[in-house]
Scaffold this active site. Structure first.
Site, PDB file in Angstrom:
ATOM      1  N   SER B 137       0.828  -1.198   0.000  1.00 36.98           N
ATOM      2  CA  SER B 137       0.000   0.000   0.000  1.00 36.98           C
ATOM      3  C   SER B 137       0.866   1.253   0.000  1.00 36.98           C
ATOM      4  CB  SER B 137      -0.907   0.008   1.229  1.00 36.98           C
ATOM      5  OG  SER B 137      -1.740   1.147   1.185  1.00 36.98           O
ATOM      6  N   GLY B 142      -3.737   4.571   9.260  1.00 38.82           N
ATOM      7  CA  GLY B 142      -4.245   5.345  10.400  1.00 38.82           C
ATOM      8  C   GLY B 142      -4.162   6.847  10.214  1.00 38.82           C
ATOM      9  N   GLY B 146      -8.278   6.237   4.410  1.00 42.90           N
ATOM     10  CA  GLY B 146      -8.996   5.065   3.906  1.00 42.90           C
ATOM     11  C   GLY B 146      -8.084   3.906   3.546  1.00 42.90           C
ATOM     12  N   SER B 148      -7.547   1.196   5.203  1.00 38.42           N
ATOM     13  CA  SER B 148      -8.186  -0.098   5.457  1.00 38.42           C
ATOM     14  C   SER B 148      -9.241  -0.387   4.399  1.00 38.42           C
ATOM     15  CB  SER B 148      -8.772  -0.161   6.866  1.00 38.42           C
ATOM     16  OG  SER B 148     -10.022   0.472   6.916  1.00 38.42           O
ATOM     17  N   GLU B 187     -14.508  -4.352   5.984  1.00 36.44           N
ATOM     18  CA  GLU B 187     -14.431  -3.141   6.790  1.00 36.44           C
ATOM     19  C   GLU B 187     -15.092  -3.335   8.154  1.00 36.44           C
ATOM     20  OE1 GLU B 187     -12.154  -0.863   5.951  1.00 36.44           O
ATOM     21  OE2 GLU B 187     -13.545   0.829   5.672  1.00 36.44           O
ATOM     22  N   ASP B 198     -15.852   4.919   2.945  1.00 43.47           N
ATOM     23  CA  ASP B 198     -14.497   4.671   2.454  1.00 43.47           C
ATOM     24  C   ASP B 198     -14.477   3.573   1.392  1.00 43.47           C
ATOM     25  OD1 ASP B 198     -13.975   6.486   4.440  1.00 43.47           O
ATOM     26  OD2 ASP B 198     -12.380   5.333   5.399  1.00 43.47           O
TER      27      ASP B 198
END
Lengths: 403, 403
Positions: B137, B142, B146, B148, B187, B198
């Site tokens: 990624s 955090g 977005g 996650s 999610e 998100d």
């Protein structure tokens, strides 16, 4: 032949600048920085004027000045400005037009033309009459702090006092109203089309709420607050800032209109805050500080802040203090609320940090008394009057206030 | 035995953070920073997982993982979460609970339990089955961007693709919906009670408008915009900021409510802006920048800015660029709009100035495509996949998008 001091405060806008242009309520308070005036009779037929703050030192012969003996509404000013008189006086003072100096001189002579009574008496008795008129101001000129209104109120009060208009039996309210109306005349000479807020705050003291086209109302229960007033020395550009907000409002009315409503509600919340009886003062100051914070944020969101004003916010926020710009923004002054629990050490630190940025800081209060008069036992020299500093006038306990 | 890449963007809130809590409309867009996934079959019965961004490197035997063969609503996820399965998987992965690592692993296994089809075939034919699943990624974890959701969308798409759910005759909309629904399940595993915004932005790409309790709607006519994304590295404290706004709103509802209305109207104005056909792009960007400016101002007025975010504003404003915080504020990230006329030199200067403050800067776009799949001609090693950088994936031209 008494000697008088008159003293009148400047003003600051606490909440609602810019929103007031759109018919919202704003709140202003009297500023602890004041103009102080000496007026006392002479016997040589001269008006001897010393206004060092606007570089005006001059003397005029009373017999050369036009004199209005009767007018509609006496002793209140006529309802329309006497344009003929204004033109005559403009020629008479023979100073560059529309400078602070020439406007101050014309305002004095305009009020003199109506209010001076002793020159008539002098003619009859063979005495020449005349007076000394001197002003020292602690207000920076052109900083949006109502320096011209405090001058106008001092001037009106001095001439009314010297000529016996304030010694009659009328109520305090009547005398205050007479002062305010003549001060408004002087403001009109100086500004053309003033709102009347500055002279009203300067006359009444305390705090007022106002709305375009409506009567200016005192804010009930207002308690005097301590502030650090910071002049960023960045020139204000009132017209530019007002025009920028207008442009934004025209582009995004649905966004900007509720922001103006929010600013309106800050003044209403401020009023509600002071209307609460028996409340803890530290709670009041904490809530007031939050309103200060939100109002500045909204002004910044409207685009009228300036990096120098944000610097004031940054520095004061680090010390846990709340600041906002006051007036049109884009420069000019910021107010920092000094809560009662703030130590002198903290105030010294913040002043030092702000002055290191090139800003000018003045500790002062908002919401103090309005115009005051003091009768002195004996004449003093102009030089002696001019030698007195801010602390000298602030230490005087026995002013007669009209508020 | 094909090899697939899947790729899904992060998201940023463009307008309306905080106001959305009070039922106002907010606007979010897909972020040019994406997660990229490799999925390809193995023959040894193992799921070999490599998620270096959350320090997860593991292998599980497919035969040990619970398998749901039929469920209501197939192939869409069941309407309620399977809590029994979740508990089983929590024990199975045997990692410290509620870390990014354990949540990513459980989300994978949860979706696997429903979607994996090849393990059944393998049992019958004596082949062991299994697959490699690796993710890289470019999104900081955090940071409110977005990360996650982009992981969840990549994961759902990878498993759906590998198991044949996306190769049928359904429309693009159907497939997109299937991905989004399974990503939302992932999610839920990760966050408990996510809003669904998100994963929707990550699936659809472009920009969306959303309002609590209402359907998330794509923003019609949205044009991709360039931004500099600055991570101040000041930790966000979403709950604290949300609670602070609530406190202010409870103290001064008449002030704060119109501010929230103004923020709502910023999203509406943004929609109107993109709805105007044939408009000059530079005009669009100038207007958009003004909305960015006003929205940040309102957020700052609500008290959710931070000195680091104000520093981003100060630096970008000196170069004539508009910035706002994005997300909960009090730290976290800021967005700076890079208009088309901004030179690479200016971008280099601002990056340099921001990085000198200790911030992390990334040039990216907002409003690009949503989830994409790429079918590779031949298997690749996990090491090779993991060696590819952001530019490698961005250079791929032939992704199949579902938007």
């Amino acid at each position: 032949m008494p000697t008088y001091f008159t003293s009148a405060p400047g003003k600051v806008i606490l909440f609602g600048e810019h929103a007031v242009v759109y018919g919202k309520v704003a709140t202003a308070g009297s500023l602890g920085l004041r103009s102080n005036t000496l007026i006392q009779n002479r016997t040589d037929g001269l008006i001897q004027v010393n206004l060092p703050d606007v570089q005006l030192v001059s003397a005029w012969k009373i017999k050369d000045i036009p004199h209005q003996t009767t007018w509609e509404g006496y002793p209140y000013p006529p309802s329309t400005m006497n344009m003929t008189l204004l033109e005559q006086l403009g020629t008479f003072v023979d100073l560059a037009e529309h400078t602070n100096r020439s406007q101050a001189a014309i305002a004095l002579l305009y009020l003199h033309s109506y209010l001076s009574t002793n020159d008539d008496v002098d003619m009859a008795g063979g005495i020449q009459g005349g007076y000394d008129f001197s002003v020292r101001s602690n207000l920076p000129v052109g900083a949006g702090l109502g320096s011209s209104a405090s001058y106008s109120v001092c001037l009106a009060t001095a001439l009314l006092q010297l000529n016996g208009y304030l010694s009659g039996e009328g109520t305090k309210e009547d005398k205050r109203d007479l002062i305010n109306q003549w001060a408004f005349q002087a403001e009109k000479v100086i500004h053309g089309n003033p709102s009347g807020i500055d002279n009203t705050v300067s006359t009444l003291g305390g705090a007022v709420m106002f709305k375009k086209g409506e009567k200016i109302e005192p804010l009930p229960g207002f308690q005097s607050l301590r502030f650090l007033l910071t002049n960023t020395r960045v020139p204000r550009e009132t017209q530019v800032q007002v025009a920028n907000v207008r442009k934004l409002q025209e582009k995004f009315p649905s966004v900007v209109n509720p922001m103006l409503d929010a600013i309106h509600e800050i003044s209403v919340s401020c009023k509600d805050l002071f209307a609460q009886e028996d409340q803890d003062r530290s709670h009041l100051l904490s809530r007031f500080g939050e309103l200060v914070d939100v109002n500045h944020g909204l002004l910044a969101a409207l685009g009228v802040s300036h990096p120098a004003l944000e610097k004031v916010r940054e520095i004061s926020s680090k010390l846990g203090l709340k600041s906002k710009l006051t007036g049109a923004g884009g420069g000019g002054c910021a107010l920092t609320l000094i809560r009662d629990d703030v130590t002198p050490e903290t105030v010294a630190v913040i002043k030092q940090l702000l002055e290191a940025e090139g800003f000018q800081c003045m500790e002062t209060q908002v919401g103090g008394p309005g115009v005051g008069v003091l009768t002195l036992g004996a004449p003093i020299t102009i030089a002696e009057f001019l030698s007195h500093d801010r602390a000298y006038f602030e230490a005087i306990q026995h002013w007669t206030y009209f508020s």
